[in-house]
Design a protein around this motif. Sequence first.
Motif, PDB file in Angstrom:
ATOM      1  N   THR A  22       3.922  -0.624   5.419  1.00  0.00           N
ATOM      2  CA  THR A  22       4.147  -1.073   4.042  1.00  0.00           C
ATOM      3  C   THR A  22       5.273  -2.096   4.020  1.00  0.00           C
ATOM      4  O   THR A  22       6.186  -2.063   4.857  1.00  0.00           O
ATOM      5  CB  THR A  22       4.525   0.098   3.113  1.00  0.00           C
ATOM      6  OG1 THR A  22       5.735   0.695   3.570  1.00  0.00           O
ATOM      7  CG2 THR A  22       3.416   1.125   3.063  1.00  0.00           C
ATOM      8  N   ILE A  40       5.787   7.421  -0.168  1.00  0.00           N
ATOM      9  CA  ILE A  40       4.376   7.123   0.099  1.00  0.00           C
ATOM     10  C   ILE A  40       3.836   8.234   0.983  1.00  0.00           C
ATOM     11  O   ILE A  40       4.352   8.479   2.078  1.00  0.00           O
ATOM     12  CB  ILE A  40       4.220   5.755   0.786  1.00  0.00           C
ATOM     13  CG1 ILE A  40       4.913   4.670  -0.060  1.00  0.00           C
ATOM     14  CG2 ILE A  40       2.748   5.414   0.996  1.00  0.00           C
ATOM     15  CD1 ILE A  40       5.061   3.355   0.642  1.00  0.00           C
ATOM     16  N   GLN A  45      10.256   3.918   1.046  1.00  0.00           N
ATOM     17  CA  GLN A  45      10.706   2.543   0.856  1.00  0.00           C
ATOM     18  C   GLN A  45      11.873   2.543  -0.133  1.00  0.00           C
ATOM     19  O   GLN A  45      11.724   2.953  -1.274  1.00  0.00           O
ATOM     20  CB  GLN A  45       9.567   1.676   0.300  1.00  0.00           C
ATOM     21  CG  GLN A  45       8.602   1.133   1.330  1.00  0.00           C
ATOM     22  CD  GLN A  45       9.156  -0.103   2.032  1.00  0.00           C
ATOM     23  OE1 GLN A  45      10.315  -0.462   1.863  1.00  0.00           O
ATOM     24  NE2 GLN A  45       8.303  -0.748   2.814  1.00  0.00           N
ATOM     25  N   ILE A  75       3.631  -3.714  -3.350  1.00  0.00           N
ATOM     26  CA  ILE A  75       3.735  -3.127  -2.017  1.00  0.00           C
ATOM     27  C   ILE A  75       2.490  -3.501  -1.226  1.00  0.00           C
ATOM     28  O   ILE A  75       1.369  -3.140  -1.615  1.00  0.00           O
ATOM     29  CB  ILE A  75       3.863  -1.593  -2.076  1.00  0.00           C
ATOM     30  CG1 ILE A  75       4.903  -1.173  -3.106  1.00  0.00           C
ATOM     31  CG2 ILE A  75       4.199  -1.032  -0.703  1.00  0.00           C
ATOM     32  CD1 ILE A  75       4.950   0.318  -3.346  1.00  0.00           C
ATOM     33  N   VAL A 124       0.164  -2.777   1.623  1.00  0.00           N
ATOM     34  CA  VAL A 124      -0.120  -1.544   2.360  1.00  0.00           C
ATOM     35  C   VAL A 124      -1.232  -1.789   3.379  1.00  0.00           C
ATOM     36  O   VAL A 124      -2.271  -2.388   3.060  1.00  0.00           O
ATOM     37  CB  VAL A 124      -0.548  -0.409   1.401  1.00  0.00           C
ATOM     38  CG1 VAL A 124      -0.716   0.898   2.170  1.00  0.00           C
ATOM     39  CG2 VAL A 124       0.456  -0.244   0.274  1.00  0.00           C
ATOM     40  N   LYS A 126       8.973  -5.108   7.255  1.00  0.00           N
ATOM     41  CA  LYS A 126       7.871  -4.168   7.072  1.00  0.00           C
ATOM     42  C   LYS A 126       8.211  -2.835   7.732  1.00  0.00           C
ATOM     43  O   LYS A 126       8.798  -2.785   8.824  1.00  0.00           O
ATOM     44  CB  LYS A 126       6.597  -4.741   7.675  1.00  0.00           C
ATOM     45  CG  LYS A 126       5.373  -3.839   7.547  1.00  0.00           C
ATOM     46  CD  LYS A 126       4.132  -4.474   8.155  1.00  0.00           C
ATOM     47  CE  LYS A 126       3.619  -5.591   7.285  1.00  0.00           C
ATOM     48  NZ  LYS A 126       2.295  -6.083   7.761  1.00  0.00           N
TER      49      LYS A 126
END
Length: 393
Positions: free
Chosen positions: A212, A318, A332, A227, A229, A190
């Motif tokens: 995330t 993001i 990511q 994903i 979140v 993560k």
Amino acid sequence: MLQRIRTRNYPMEDAQIEIRLNQGEYVGGDIIFGTVFVKAMGQLQSRTLKLQIRGYEKSSHQYNYTIALEGQDQYQTKTGKRQWEKVFLGEEFKMVEYPSILCTKQAFMLVFCTGGFPRGAFSFSFQYQLPHGVPGVFNIKEADSMDGSIKYSIAAYFTNPQPKQRLYAEVPLIVYDSLDCRNAHYPPSKLHSSDRVQYLVCLNRGSVHLSTKLDKSAYLSDEDISINVDVDNQSSLDVSSVTFTFNRVLRFFGKDGERGESELSDRVNFTPLVTQHHEAIPRGTKTSWTEIIKLKEVNKLPPNTSGSIVRCKYHIDIKLHCQYSLDIDQVQQVIIKPHHNSSWVMWEQPDWLDDCTVVTVRAPLTVTRDLLSSSSFANVLSPRQGTLSRQLN
């Protein structure tokens, strides 16, 4: 009296050759186990069976350049083409070699012949280790003239003085760019981000925490990316929206031979493929959700690769947007892996493979009898056949 004479050149329908590997997909450093099967309805002129392993990459892209018009204070923009091709894997091995054809004659009558590739069905098993660090397979043709490919193949053939009668078989290899493609169901760690919300760039209004995590380490081009979140808005400002952008970065190297370029030049193509938004997150609240990015809505998504002249990467940006404040960013990395080797999956085993005689090949491809009867060769033949293990026991 022994003398060397020509033998009959059998047409291809009188001889067959097949290659079967232990699996359809590999990664650099893997050992490839496979078998070449040959069936000859009669004695062949070919004597030497060879195995060829090949891997290459090539790229091509257009670019614009400016030239000065002769005798004028003006310039003209032209379009050129840079391209390059590199063979990074090109090995050839002699698997087996039979003696030359020798025939005995008595009183102008042919008595018998020896040598050459004999009549019958035979199997030649081999092993070969892929070099570490080889790039993954790749293929793309962009509308703006960025073309690139990375391909692998294994071929087996008999040398023959008459090329039109060359006995030849070739199978494609699917090579992954990294081990993550093979262990796709193990999710990565993560990612955590935390930043202070600076109202009008200088006034501290608290902090926002973002975490995330992807559900897998690699995806097929038609799978969904999930994903997970987590957002903890501990600031005194609302997060007005959260934006997810799935991006691809292509980098191709080449040179324009027509203009006499001696050095490779690169072209980078950054393409946002999918953009989607999540609703606002009020101040002082904590929320969690799963964001789904549907890759199948993106047309022709090639896999990741890290070649020397062809490179392709993906990532998801993001961003948390807060009014009158800088965005909170997180990236990511995403790995797109190639689809399964359909030619390996759909292979249909000919019936004559049941009766093959095992022949030991030369070093360094040699396979021991213990290895041939082990699980390494379990997938070389279909379950209905057990020829190799029966012959060895």
